[in-house]
Design a protein around this motif. Structure first.
Motif, short mmCIF file in Angstrom:
data_model
loop_
_atom_site.label_atom_id
_atom_site.label_comp_id
_atom_site.label_asym_id
_atom_site.label_seq_id
_atom_site.Cartn_x
_atom_site.Cartn_y
_atom_site.Cartn_z
N ASP A 61 -6.43 27.32 29.37
CA ASP A 61 -6.65 27.58 27.95
C ASP A 61 -7.08 29.01 27.65
O ASP A 61 -7.15 29.40 26.48
CB ASP A 61 -7.72 26.63 27.40
N ALA A 62 -7.38 29.80 28.66
CA ALA A 62 -7.83 31.17 28.45
C ALA A 62 -6.65 32.07 28.08
O ALA A 62 -5.49 31.70 28.26
CB ALA A 62 -8.52 31.69 29.71
N PRO A 63 -6.91 33.27 27.54
CA PRO A 63 -5.82 34.21 27.30
C PRO A 63 -5.01 34.46 28.57
O PRO A 63 -5.55 34.44 29.69
CB PRO A 63 -6.54 35.48 26.84
N VAL A 64 -3.71 34.68 28.40
CA VAL A 64 -2.82 34.85 29.55
C VAL A 64 -1.96 36.10 29.37
O VAL A 64 -1.74 36.58 28.26
CB VAL A 64 -1.88 33.63 29.73
N PHE A 65 -1.50 36.62 30.50
CA PHE A 65 -0.43 37.61 30.47
C PHE A 65 0.90 36.88 30.26
O PHE A 65 1.07 35.76 30.76
CB PHE A 65 -0.33 38.35 31.82
N THR A 66 1.83 37.51 29.56
CA THR A 66 3.22 37.07 29.63
C THR A 66 4.06 38.29 29.99
O THR A 66 3.73 39.42 29.64
CB THR A 66 3.74 36.43 28.33
N LEU A 67 5.15 38.03 30.70
CA LEU A 67 5.98 39.12 31.21
C LEU A 67 7.43 38.68 31.21
O LEU A 67 7.78 37.64 31.78
CB LEU A 67 5.54 39.48 32.63
N ASN A 68 8.29 39.47 30.59
CA ASN A 68 9.73 39.23 30.69
C ASN A 68 10.23 39.64 32.07
O ASN A 68 9.65 40.54 32.70
CB ASN A 68 10.48 40.02 29.62
N THR A 69 11.29 39.00 32.51
CA THR A 69 11.80 39.27 33.86
C THR A 69 13.07 40.11 33.87
O THR A 69 13.69 40.27 34.91
CB THR A 69 12.06 37.95 34.61
N ASP A 70 13.45 40.65 32.72
CA ASP A 70 14.69 41.43 32.65
C ASP A 70 14.43 42.91 32.37
O ASP A 70 15.16 43.54 31.62
CB ASP A 70 15.63 40.85 31.59
N ALA A 71 13.39 43.44 32.99
CA ALA A 71 13.05 44.86 32.80
C ALA A 71 12.62 45.46 34.13
O ALA A 71 12.12 44.78 35.02
CB ALA A 71 11.95 45.02 31.76
N ILE A 72 12.83 46.78 34.24
CA ILE A 72 12.38 47.55 35.40
C ILE A 72 11.46 48.65 34.89
O ILE A 72 11.73 49.29 33.86
CB ILE A 72 13.59 48.16 36.15
N TRP A 73 10.39 48.89 35.64
CA TRP A 73 9.36 49.83 35.22
C TRP A 73 9.28 51.01 36.18
O TRP A 73 9.42 50.85 37.39
CB TRP A 73 8.00 49.14 35.19
N ASN A 74 8.98 52.18 35.65
CA ASN A 74 8.68 53.37 36.46
C ASN A 74 7.41 53.97 35.90
O ASN A 74 7.43 54.66 34.88
CB ASN A 74 9.84 54.37 36.40
N GLY A 75 6.30 53.68 36.55
CA GLY A 75 5.00 54.14 36.07
C GLY A 75 3.92 53.18 36.53
O GLY A 75 4.15 52.36 37.42
N PRO A 76 2.74 53.25 35.93
CA PRO A 76 1.65 52.37 36.34
C PRO A 76 1.96 50.91 36.07
O PRO A 76 2.81 50.58 35.22
CB PRO A 76 0.47 52.86 35.49
N ASN A 77 1.28 50.04 36.80
CA ASN A 77 1.48 48.60 36.61
C ASN A 77 1.12 48.23 35.17
O ASN A 77 -0.01 48.45 34.72
CB ASN A 77 0.60 47.82 37.58
N PRO A 78 2.05 47.66 34.41
CA PRO A 78 1.78 47.36 33.01
C PRO A 78 0.64 46.36 32.81
O PRO A 78 -0.11 46.45 31.83
CB PRO A 78 3.11 46.79 32.50
N LEU A 79 0.49 45.43 33.73
CA LEU A 79 -0.56 44.43 33.58
C LEU A 79 -1.94 45.05 33.79
O LEU A 79 -2.91 44.66 33.13
CB LEU A 79 -0.34 43.27 34.55
#
Length: 223
Positions: free
Chosen positions: A94-112
Motif C-alpha cells: 500500500d505504500a508509494p511505489v516506483f513505476t517504470l516503462n520497459t520501452d526506454a533506454i537511459w544514458n545518465g544517472p539511475n532515474p529511480l
C-alpha cells in the motif's frame, strides 16, 4: 522511501510492427539484451519488483523464471497502466511505489535514484521524471508537461514524461472501471497541486518504434 517497483510490460507493442508479431515488446533486444533486462538493471536493490504481462504473457513468465521478480498476469483483458497497477497492489503493498516503462533506454544517472532523492510525500502524490525534448531521442511527438517553478507539473509543454515515477496508490481504489490510464490519476492529483515533476539530466530514448532500436544503441554507445 519507496521500496517496490512496477514495471509495465503488458502492452501489444503495435508501433513495432512485425517485430512484435510473435513476441512482446519488452523482449525485443537492444545491444544484445532484451529491453526488459535493461529496465530491471535500474531496479536492483529494491525489495519488491513486479512486472505485469498480458500479450504473450507466457514468454514474459519464461524469461523471468528463477529471478527475484514477480509477474502480475492480466487476463482476460489488458488493464492499461492504472488498472494494471491497481491489479498488482496485492504484490506491491500500500505504500508509494516506483513505476517504470520497459520501452526506454537511459544514458545518465539511475532515474529511480533521482526520484527517491527528490521524493517529498508531504507535498507530492506523484513525482514524474521528465526530460527536455532536446534530450528525448526518438521522440516524434510534442512534449507532455511544463515544470512550474514550484515543482508542480502543468499539462503541455516541452518536457517529455520518461515513464519513471513515484506515485501514491490510494486513489486507484476510487476508479470504477477495470481498465484505465494513470493519466486519470494524475489529473486528480494536478487539481490538488500535488502532481510534481523532476527533470532528468541525461539522455533518454523511446524504443516504441523499429527505428528506436538503432537510436537506443547509439545512446548506449555514447554513454
Amino acid at each position: 522511501m519507496p521500496d517496490a517497483v512496477m514495471l509495465f510490460a503488458a502492452g501489444f507493442g503495435t508501433r513495432m510492427g512485425a517485430l512484435t508479431k510473435d513476441r512482446p515488446k519488452p523482449l525485443i533486444e537492444v545491444a544484445g539484451r532484451p529491453l526488459l533486462d535493461h529496465a530491471l538493471d535500474l531496479t536492483r536493490g529494491l525489495s519488491t519488483r513486479v512486472v505485469n504481462a498480458h500479450y504473450h504473457a507466457d514468454q514474459i513468465l519464461g524469461h523471468l523464471q528463477g529471478r527475484d521478480v514477480t509477474v502480475s498476469v492480466e487476463t482476460p483483458e489488458i488493464l492499461d497502466t492504472g488498472g494494471g497497477l491497481r491489479h498488482a497492489l496485492p504484490l506491491l503493498g500500500d505504500a508509494p511505489v516506483f513505476t517504470l516503462n520497459t520501452d526506454a533506454i537511459w544514458n545518465g544517472p539511475n532515474p529511480l535514484d533521482l526520484l527517491q532523492a527528490a521524493w517529498d510525500p508531504g507535498k507530492m502524490d506523484a513525482l514524474l521524471l521528465c526530460v527536455p525534448i532536446a534530450q528525448a531521442v526518438g521522440r516524434n511527438a510534442p512534449g507532455d508537461f511544463t515544470l512550474h517553478p514550484s515543482g508542480r507539473l502543468i499539462r503541455q509543454g516541452d518536457l517529455v514524461y520518461t515513464g519513471a515515477q513515484i506515485v501514491k496508490t490510494d486513489l486507484l481504489h476510487d476508479m470504477t472501471q477495470p481498465a484505465f490510464s494513470l493519466n486519470l490519476l494524475w489529473n486528480r492529483m494536478a487539481q490538488d497541486d500535488r502532481l510534481n515533476g523532476l527533470t532528468y539530466p541525461g539522455k533518454w530514448c523511446d524504443v516504441g518504434h523499429p527505428d528506436g532500436i538503432a537510436l537506443a544503441e547509439g545512446v548506449l554507445r555514447d554513454g
